[in-house]
Design an enzyme around this catalytic site. Structure first.
Site, PDB file in Angstrom:
ATOM      1  N   HIS A 211      -3.742  16.229  -1.998  1.00  0.00           N
ATOM      2  CA  HIS A 211      -4.152  16.275  -0.597  1.00  0.00           C
ATOM      3  C   HIS A 211      -3.974  17.651   0.039  1.00  0.00           C
ATOM      4  O   HIS A 211      -4.300  17.852   1.204  1.00  0.00           O
ATOM      5  CB  HIS A 211      -3.365  15.231   0.214  1.00  0.00           C
ATOM      6  CG  HIS A 211      -3.806  13.818  -0.034  1.00  0.00           C
ATOM      7  ND1 HIS A 211      -3.855  13.262  -1.291  1.00  0.00           N
ATOM      8  CD2 HIS A 211      -4.233  12.841   0.817  1.00  0.00           C
ATOM      9  CE1 HIS A 211      -4.269  12.004  -1.213  1.00  0.00           C
ATOM     10  NE2 HIS A 211      -4.517  11.725   0.055  1.00  0.00           N
TER      11      HIS A 211
ATOM     12  N   GLU B 249     -11.775   5.019   5.403  1.00  0.00           N
ATOM     13  CA  GLU B 249     -11.436   5.622   6.695  1.00  0.00           C
ATOM     14  C   GLU B 249     -12.757   5.905   7.412  1.00  0.00           C
ATOM     15  O   GLU B 249     -13.285   7.019   7.373  1.00  0.00           O
ATOM     16  CB  GLU B 249     -10.601   6.878   6.471  1.00  0.00           C
ATOM     17  CG  GLU B 249      -9.274   6.542   5.784  1.00  0.00           C
ATOM     18  CD  GLU B 249      -8.619   7.726   5.092  1.00  0.00           C
ATOM     19  OE1 GLU B 249      -9.049   8.860   5.328  1.00  0.00           O
ATOM     20  OE2 GLU B 249      -7.682   7.495   4.300  1.00  0.00           O
TER      21      GLU B 249
ATOM     22  N   ASN C  41       1.380  11.238   6.042  1.00  0.00           N
ATOM     23  CA  ASN C  41       0.778  10.374   7.061  1.00  0.00           C
ATOM     24  C   ASN C  41       1.437  10.674   8.405  1.00  0.00           C
ATOM     25  O   ASN C  41       2.661  10.664   8.506  1.00  0.00           O
ATOM     26  CB  ASN C  41       1.002   8.909   6.702  1.00  0.00           C
ATOM     27  CG  ASN C  41      -0.294   8.183   6.377  1.00  0.00           C
ATOM     28  OD1 ASN C  41      -0.411   6.998   6.621  1.00  0.00           O
ATOM     29  ND2 ASN C  41      -1.268   8.888   5.837  1.00  0.00           N
TER      30      ASN C  41
ATOM     31  N   TYR D  24     -16.000  28.286  48.186  1.00  0.00           N
ATOM     32  CA  TYR D  24     -15.264  27.233  47.479  1.00  0.00           C
ATOM     33  C   TYR D  24     -14.157  27.792  46.575  1.00  0.00           C
ATOM     34  O   TYR D  24     -13.112  27.157  46.407  1.00  0.00           O
ATOM     35  CB  TYR D  24     -16.211  26.412  46.610  1.00  0.00           C
ATOM     36  CG  TYR D  24     -17.114  25.470  47.364  1.00  0.00           C
ATOM     37  CD1 TYR D  24     -17.131  25.418  48.756  1.00  0.00           C
ATOM     38  CD2 TYR D  24     -17.960  24.610  46.672  1.00  0.00           C
ATOM     39  CE1 TYR D  24     -17.963  24.554  49.430  1.00  0.00           C
ATOM     40  CE2 TYR D  24     -18.799  23.731  47.337  1.00  0.00           C
ATOM     41  CZ  TYR D  24     -18.800  23.715  48.728  1.00  0.00           C
ATOM     42  OH  TYR D  24     -19.618  22.855  49.399  1.00  0.00           O
TER      43      TYR D  24
ATOM     44  N   TYR E   6       0.820  -1.210   0.000  1.00  0.00           N
ATOM     45  CA  TYR E   6       0.000   0.000   0.000  1.00  0.00           C
ATOM     46  C   TYR E   6       0.856   1.263   0.000  1.00  0.00           C
ATOM     47  O   TYR E   6       1.790   1.405   0.786  1.00  0.00           O
ATOM     48  CB  TYR E   6      -0.922   0.030   1.234  1.00  0.00           C
ATOM     49  CG  TYR E   6      -1.667   1.333   1.377  1.00  0.00           C
ATOM     50  CD1 TYR E   6      -2.730   1.640   0.538  1.00  0.00           C
ATOM     51  CD2 TYR E   6      -1.279   2.281   2.328  1.00  0.00           C
ATOM     52  CE1 TYR E   6      -3.407   2.843   0.652  1.00  0.00           C
ATOM     53  CE2 TYR E   6      -1.945   3.489   2.450  1.00  0.00           C
ATOM     54  CZ  TYR E   6      -3.008   3.767   1.605  1.00  0.00           C
ATOM     55  OH  TYR E   6      -3.666   4.965   1.708  1.00  0.00           O
TER      56      TYR E   6
ATOM     57  N   PHE F 153      -1.253   6.119  12.555  1.00  0.00           N
ATOM     58  CA  PHE F 153      -1.558   7.513  12.227  1.00  0.00           C
ATOM     59  C   PHE F 153      -2.822   8.017  12.925  1.00  0.00           C
ATOM     60  O   PHE F 153      -3.138   9.201  12.853  1.00  0.00           O
ATOM     61  CB  PHE F 153      -1.767   7.653  10.709  1.00  0.00           C
ATOM     62  CG  PHE F 153      -2.705   6.615  10.149  1.00  0.00           C
ATOM     63  CD1 PHE F 153      -4.052   6.627  10.447  1.00  0.00           C
ATOM     64  CD2 PHE F 153      -2.225   5.587   9.347  1.00  0.00           C
ATOM     65  CE1 PHE F 153      -4.913   5.659   9.955  1.00  0.00           C
ATOM     66  CE2 PHE F 153      -3.076   4.612   8.843  1.00  0.00           C
ATOM     67  CZ  PHE F 153      -4.430   4.661   9.156  1.00  0.00           C
TER      68      PHE F 153
ATOM     69  N   ARG G 227     -11.352  28.209  49.067  1.00  0.00           N
ATOM     70  CA  ARG G 227     -11.062  27.037  49.883  1.00  0.00           C
ATOM     71  C   ARG G 227     -10.684  25.818  49.038  1.00  0.00           C
ATOM     72  O   ARG G 227      -9.884  24.978  49.457  1.00  0.00           O
ATOM     73  CB  ARG G 227     -12.295  26.712  50.731  1.00  0.00           C
ATOM     74  CG  ARG G 227     -12.036  25.683  51.794  1.00  0.00           C
ATOM     75  CD  ARG G 227     -13.216  25.326  52.681  1.00  0.00           C
ATOM     76  NE  ARG G 227     -14.481  25.933  52.418  1.00  0.00           N
ATOM     77  CZ  ARG G 227     -15.651  25.324  52.535  1.00  0.00           C
ATOM     78  NH1 ARG G 227     -15.684  24.050  52.882  1.00  0.00           N
ATOM     79  NH2 ARG G 227     -16.780  25.950  52.316  1.00  0.00           N
TER      80      ARG G 227
END
Length: 525
Positions: free
Chosen positions: A87, A416, A199, A283, A57, A331, A286
């Site tokens: 991309h 994906e 990646n 609070y 791949y 990844f 404290r």
């Protein structure tokens, strides 16, 4: 612990502090001969796969849903150039140069471990960009944080092939103009190189580095400012006693309680009301150890996870050795995505309790401190409206706390089918922290105003020094003025960590030490 002068990519252990030190040119980062040998061996393994024709791949196949499409030996190099271009689909305002440079540093370290098939020429070009501050322009939006931070990393590495833009010598220019200035030429990427570059989780991890740094600064400031507010409102020291926190020994709680004890050490103000009739404080005073401490524990969790990520190989496929190549899921951004969402909540709560202390200071219920922190109110509104701003910021942070990692939208035609959205987690966490810095700046102003009404009594040496310093920047307010100007000065003090530096300097001068059993764990190295 001291940071090293030199860092060896791919061999030494990378931390948040070291990554920032490299980015700021305080630490020299190098590629050793042994590291380059590992890189060359991994690159040769990829070439052997291509020469043998084994189907792997991303080396000789298409990407994502095109993983079953075989690519010829002749086209494997074109494939790698194409993937960077196809991309590069990021949108939105570019991330800061600091973040982009951190991405570059983290990626060099991951690729230098010798499992990614990157070429020596490529890794050396990346190092050149880092050393010469020729920082690629990277859009902030477009990553789903699963198959790596594909879009941001594609933009980060477009300049390797002569495309995209860089920030260089104070200007944003095209890569071609950078080449004209420097004599560089585009690289021809070898098999798998494009995929190795894009990646990975470096966009998420770079954001996490800044979250660890900035959140730690907020935590330190919150303790100091909270201690000053305790003095201004005559809060009790007892909730910070070591004996109490030994009975519920969370590290963060113990650490914060010890810091407050140190900050209040030697205070005349505390001694003056030690026998008062007040039974217990609200609070927001404290429970400082419990609330700040919980955020401290969250910070520690993120720091530990991030260090694992910074020293991991997160691309795909991974070339283990001559016989074994694994197409896996290193990844995937889920480990950091969830931790960043947790850190965002921790930061938001730090701002939330700070806003509550500001409100408390305005009520006028502490002896000697006037309502709205000003004597002549009516004609003056005093500090009333500053709390409006902190309320708005605290509320905005709450709306940003929805965990991005709770969402997943399938991508790549279903290949994906579960993604982390960690890039959004990181961006939101930084946005929340920036708001918290503003809230803490306003609390610093209000705490200093309340502190003033305790004069002529003195606090401990640390808080007195901080108050003196602040008064060189922002004067005591006897009447209304444009408080936005004061707030801006306060924000600058917070972001420059000036009072943290002052505390450290004063402690060294007075030979004081923090009263904390977990001091080293909460440092950032």
């Amino acid at each position: 612990m001291q940071l090293p002068e030199t860092f060896h990519f791919g061999e030494h252990h990378l931390t948040t502090g070291i990554a920032i030190g490299i980015a700021e040119h305080k630490i020299k980062a190098v590629l050793t001969d042994s590291c380059l040998e590992k890189i060359k061996a991994s690159c040769q393994r990829v070439q052997n796969i291509v020469d043998k024709g084994d189907t792997v791949y991303g080396i000789n196949t298409g990407f994502g849903p095109l993983c079953n499409t075989k690519i010829s030996k002749e086209d494997t190099r074109i494939l790698q150039s194409n993937i960077l271009q196809s991309h590069s689909v990021g949108v939105g305002t570019p991330i800061s140069e600091q973040l982009a440079k951190l991405m570059l540093i983290l990626k060099i370290h991951a690729l230098s471990k010798g499992y990614s098939g990157i070429a020596e020429t490529t890794i050396k070009r990346m190092l050149w960009h880092m050393e010469n501050d020729a920082i690629p322009v990277v859009p902030s939006q477009g990553s789903v944080g699963a198959s790596g931070d594909l879009a941001p990393l594609s933009h980060l590495f477009l300049p390797l092939i002569g495309l995209g833009k860089v920030t260089y010598q104070g200007k944003t220019i095209s890569t071609q103009k950078l080449f004209d200035k420097t004599g560089l030429t585009p690289l021809e990427l070898g098999p798998k190189e494009g995929l190795a570059l894009i990646n990975g989780t470096q966009f998420i991890a770079a954001h996490a580095v800044l979250v660890v740094q900035k959140l730690q600064h907020c935590l330190r400031h919150a303790d100091i400012i909270g201690a000053m507010m305790i003095e201004g409102l005559q809060g009790s020291i007892k909730p910070f006693f070591e004996e109490l926190h030994q009975l519920r020994p969370f590290k963060g709680n113990q650490h914060v309680a010890g810091r407050i004890r140190t900050l209040l050490q030697g205070s005349e103000i505390l001694e003056d009301h030690i026998d008062c009739e007040r039974v217990q404080d609200p609070y927001s005073l404290r429970c400082i150890p419990q609330v700040h401490g919980a955020s401290r524990n969250t910070w520690l969790h993120l720091k530990e996870l991030l260090e694992t990520e910074l020293n991991s190989v997160t691309d795909n496929p991974i070339i283990i050795n001559d016989e074994l190549t694994i197409s896996g899921g290193n990844f995937h951004g889920q480990p950091l995505a969830m931790a960043l969402d947790y850190a965002a909540l921790a930061a938001s709560e730090l701002g939330n309790i700070s806003d509550r202390r500001i409100y408390l200071a305005l009520e006028g219920n502490s002896p000697g401190v006037p309502k709205l922190l000003m004597e002549d109110t009516g004609i003056n509104s005093g500090y009333m409206i500053l709390q409006y701003t902190t309320a708005a910021l605290a509320s905005e942070n709450k709306s940003l706390c929805f965990p991005a990692s709770a969402d997943s939208i399938p991508t790549s035609l279903g290949q994906e089918d579960h993604v982390s959205m960690g890039s959004i987690s990181g961006r939101k966490a930084l946005q929340i922290i920036e708001n918290v810095e503003k809230i803490l700046a306003i609390e610093l102003l209000t705490a200093a105003q309340a502190f003033e009404y305790r004069k002529p009594l003195k606090s401990g040496v640390l808080l007195d020094e901080i108050h003196k310093f602040l008064r060189t920047k922002v004067s005591f307010a006897e009447s209304d003025r444009v408080f936005a100007d004061d707030i801006e000065k306060g924000i600058e003090i917070i972001r420059k960590s000036e009072i943290i530096g002052l505390v450290d300097k004063t402690m060294m001068k007075k030979k004081l030490q923090w009263d904390s059993p977990h001091l080293n764990e909460f440092e950032m190295y």
